[in-house]
Design an enzyme around this catalytic site. Sequence first.
Site: not given
Length: 965
Positions: A545, A548, A621
Amino acid sequence: MFHGQLWAQLLPVFVLVVGLFRLAVAVKHENFKTCEQSGFCKRNRAYADNVATLGESWTSPYTFVSNSIKIGSGHVTGTVLKSLGGDTPQSVQLPIKITFLQSGVARVTVDELKRQQKDIELRHGSSARKERYDEASSWALIADDKPDTSVKGEISQQETTVKYGPNNGYRAVINHKPFSIDFFRDNELHVKLNGKGLMNMEHWRPKVDKAGQKEGEEPKEEGEDERTWWEETFGGNTDSKPKGPESIGLDITFPGYEHVYGIPGHASSLSLKQTRGGSGDYHQPYRLYNSDVFEYEMDSPMTLYGAIPFMQAHRKDSTVGVFWLNAAETWVDIVKSKVSSNPLSLGVGGTTDTETHWFSESGLLDVFVFLGPTPRDVIEQYSELTGYTQLPQQFAIGYHQCRWNYVSDEDVKDVDKKFDRADIPYDVIWLDIEYTDGKKYFTWDSHTFPDPLGMQKQLDDHERKLVIIIDPHIKNEANYPVVSQLKSKSLGIKDKNNNLFEGWCWPGSSHWIDCFNPAAIEWWKSLFTYKSFTGTASNTFLWNDMNEPSVFNGPETTMPKDNIHHENWEHRDLHNINGMTFVNATYTALLHRDSSARRPFVLTRSYYAGSQRLGAMWTGDNLAHWSHLAASIPMILTHNIAGFPFSGADVGGFFGNPSKELLTRWYQAGAFYPFYRGHAHIDTRRREPYLLDNPYKEIITQSLRLRYALLPAWYTAFHAASISGAPILQPHYYAHPSDEAGFALEDQFYVGSTGLLVKPVVTEGAESVSIYLPPGELYYDYFTYDIHHGAGTTITIDAPLDKIPLLMKAGHIIPRKDRPRRSSGLMRYDPYTLLITLSPNGTAEGDLYVDDGESYDYQEGAFIHRKFSFAQNTLTSSEIETDTQSNKGKKRRNYLKTMDRVRIEKIIIVGAPKEWTKKTQINVEEDGEGRSVEMAFTKGDGKSANWAVVRDPGVGVGRGWSAEF
Ligand SMILES: *[C@@H]1O[C@H](CO)[C@@H](O)[C@H](O)[C@H]1NC(C)=O
Ligand SMILES: *[C@@H]1O[C@H](CO)[C@@H](O)[C@H](O)[C@H]1NC(C)=O
C-alpha cells in the site's frame, strides 16, 4: 423554553456532526493541483489555445528533415527540427525513431540531441541526470520491440510512406513540413499525430538573468510565460526544477471515432468525457500522477493511485489505440468535434472526431499506435508489449476478508471460526498496519500477535491464507535493523542534495526504499526469508500500500519531484513507475523466499502499465456510499480493457458504515469483481458477513457461494487473461463491437467468455433493474431460466434484494462446482457441473482450464484444458492444445493421475428442445466404452425455457468423452 433550550444545546452538536460529515466525504481539492496550478499543464493548454486562436495561420514549427531520413531494419530514423523563429532563425535537433513492430504496432520515439549528448547545465548544482528519462520501457515492456525488418518505405520531398502490418495493409504517412504522421488501415485514416499542430517539446535552455543577457543565449520566444519554467511552489513545497522546462506534448486525433476508453485510474465513466469545451463535461484534463487521494470524489478526471496511459478509440466495427509510454506527471485533454463527412449534407452522415491532447512534464516522447481492428486485437497487442496478468493462485480469486485491523492473533482465529460456524466460505484474512511493532515492517507486535505461526496453522487447516501489509516507507528509528541496513547499504531514495530523503508516513519519520536499484531488490529479497521474517509461513502473502508513494508532508501527499533515484534519475521522470518497482521487489522476494516455487500474490494500490504482471490492484480508499458502489463498475471495467483485469474495489466501502442493504448489494456486485475483498477503515463498525441478521446474512452467504460455485469459470477466464490479455470482465463494446447503441454502456458486463451477463444493483431500494440486450441474441435468466430475446432495447428484470441480475447468453457452456466448502482449496477434487445454454440452433461452446492452483507445474504441462461443444445433439469434451511441447513429461502425467478421479457430476441443459420431452436416457461414450445414463426433462412454462438434467454421467474432467442426447 424547553425546546428553545434543547435546540440551543443541540445546535453546536448538529453543526459539529454536519461539519464532520462534510469533512468525512470531501476530497481535499486544495491538496492537489489543478491544471492551472501545474506549470507544464498550463503551458501546454495555453499552447493549444494559441493554436486555436491562430487557426489557419498556425503552422507547427516541427519539420522532419528530408535528407536526414533513413529507412531500414524496421525503422525510420532521422531528425525533427524545432524552429525557434526569431531574427536569426535557430532550431533544436530532435532525433526521431519510428519502429514498425512485427505485431503490427508502430512506435514513435522522439528525443532531444543536446540532452542525449549531456550537453546541458543543471541549475543549483543538481546531481540529476542530464538525459531525458529513457528507462520507462525497461520497466513497462516485457519484450524488446521486435522490428519487422521486411517493411519498406518511400521517401519523397513532402512525405515518407511506410507500408507495414498484416499483409502490408497498414500505412504510415510521415509528413515532413510540418511534421505529422497519419496512420491508415485499409486506406482509411484512423490515427493522426500532430494533425492539429500541438506538438511541443520544451527544449533545454539556460536560465537567462533578466537584468543582463547571457552569452550564447538562444533567441527568446516571444510572449512566452516563463513564470513556471524555473521553480514552482505548491502547498508550501518548492520544486527546484534543475532542468527548467522540459515537457512534451502531442495531439492524437481519432477521425470518425466518437468513443475513447482507458487511461485508468479515475473515478470516471467507461467512455471518457470531454475535458474542454463540451457541455456538462469536465473542465480539467484527465490527470495521471499517482497519488494518495484521500476520500476521492466521483465523476472526476482527478488523478488517483495508478496510471496506465493506454487509450482505445472505438467506432462501429473498428478499434484502434495508443500507448503513451511516459512515467512523469501526465495530463490528457479530450475534445469531440462533430464533423460532417459530406459538407453538402450537413447533419446527415455527420460523425465525430475525438481529438486528444497528451502532455507529460519530462521524459521522451514515446507513443505506440495500435490499428486493431477489434478491441480484442488492440488489447492483445498492448498486452504482448507490457505483459499479461500472471495466473494467480486459486485462493486469490476466492473471497478476501480484510479490515483495518484485526487486532490480535486471537481475533484472527476468532473471525476464522465464526466464518466456519456460519458456513460462509472465504480464502484469505488480511492484516493492516497494526500487526507490526510500531509500524516497523518485518516485525510483529509481540503483545497482540504473540503467536503468528499458530494463527497461520489454524488458517492452513482449511487451506486459508494470510495477507499482511508492507509499505515502502521504512521507520526512521534507532535500533531498527531494517532502517540501519537501508542506510548503511545506501538503498533509499535521496533528496535533491543527495542526502537520504526523510518524510512522514504511518510510522512518523521515515525513509523510502528505492526499488529502481537492483541492489535494493536483492536486499528486499533477503528480508522475506522465513528465517529473517519470523512469524511468516508459506501461506503468508503480501499487500503493498502507500506506494505512489504516499508522503504525508510532501507536495500533493507524495515525494518532491527533485528527489533523486538510482543512477541519478529525478523522481519527476519516473514517478508513475515508482509503485510498480516496489511491487516488483516484493513479488521477486516472495518468489525466492523458499524452494517451493509457489506463485506470489501481491496486492498493490499504485500501478503503471505492466503492473498486471505482478498481482492485483484495487481502487483504493472508497466510501460506503451507493455512488461508490456504482462507480466501481466502470472503474473495474476500465482496468479490464487496459490490460490490468485483476482488479477490485473495497466491498462495503472503506470509509463509513454501509447500511445493511448497501453492504448486501455490494457483496452481490463484488462476487463479480475479479478481485473480491471486503475492507473497512479502523473507525468503522465490524461488518464481517456473519455479523448481519437475516435476510442479509443469508443473501450475502448466497453471493459468496455463487462466487465459489463459479470459480472454475473465473479461473478459466484468468487463464485466458494470462495468455492473451483478454479482459476478465468484458464491457458491452468489447463483446458486441458492432452494436453502437451499447458503446457507452458501463453498468453491465460479461464474465470472460462464459456468456454470463451481470448487471449489479447499485441503487437503494431497487426492486428491478433495466438491462440492455443487443439485437439477435437470446438470453436465459441464471436462476429461473426465463427467456429474454435481445432486440437492441432495454428490458426490465426483477431484482429484489435477494437477487443478483444475472443472465446467460445462449450458446455457452459454463463450468461450475456446486458443493459448498469453507475455502477454494478444499474444492480441489470436487466434481463439476456443466451448465449449457443452448442457442436457437441447438449449439453451445465453452472451455475449462484447471491446474493445481498454486505452483508453476502448469508451465510443464500439468494442467487440464478442455473444450466443450454441443452440436447435433451431442456434447463432446476435447483437449485444447495450448502448448504441445509442454504436454508431455512427468509433471503432466502425475497431475493427470491426481485428477483422474475428478468427474462431471451433473450436466444441465437450458433451452432443451421439446423433442426431448419423452427422453429419459442418453448415451455416454468414454475411452471407447458406451453406457446409458438417466436424464430428466422439465418443460418450461413458456416464460422460462425447457431444461434437462443429466445426473452423474461419471465422465472424467480431464478425459475425452461424448454424450449423445
Ligand atoms: C522485476 O524487475 C527486474 C529488474 O528490473 C526485472 O528483471 C524483472 O523482469 C521484473 N519482474 C517482472 C515480473 O516484471
Ligand atoms: C448457431 O448459433 C450460434 C450463436 O447463436 C452461432 O455462432 C453459430 O454459428 C450457429 N451455428 C450454426 C450451425 O448455425
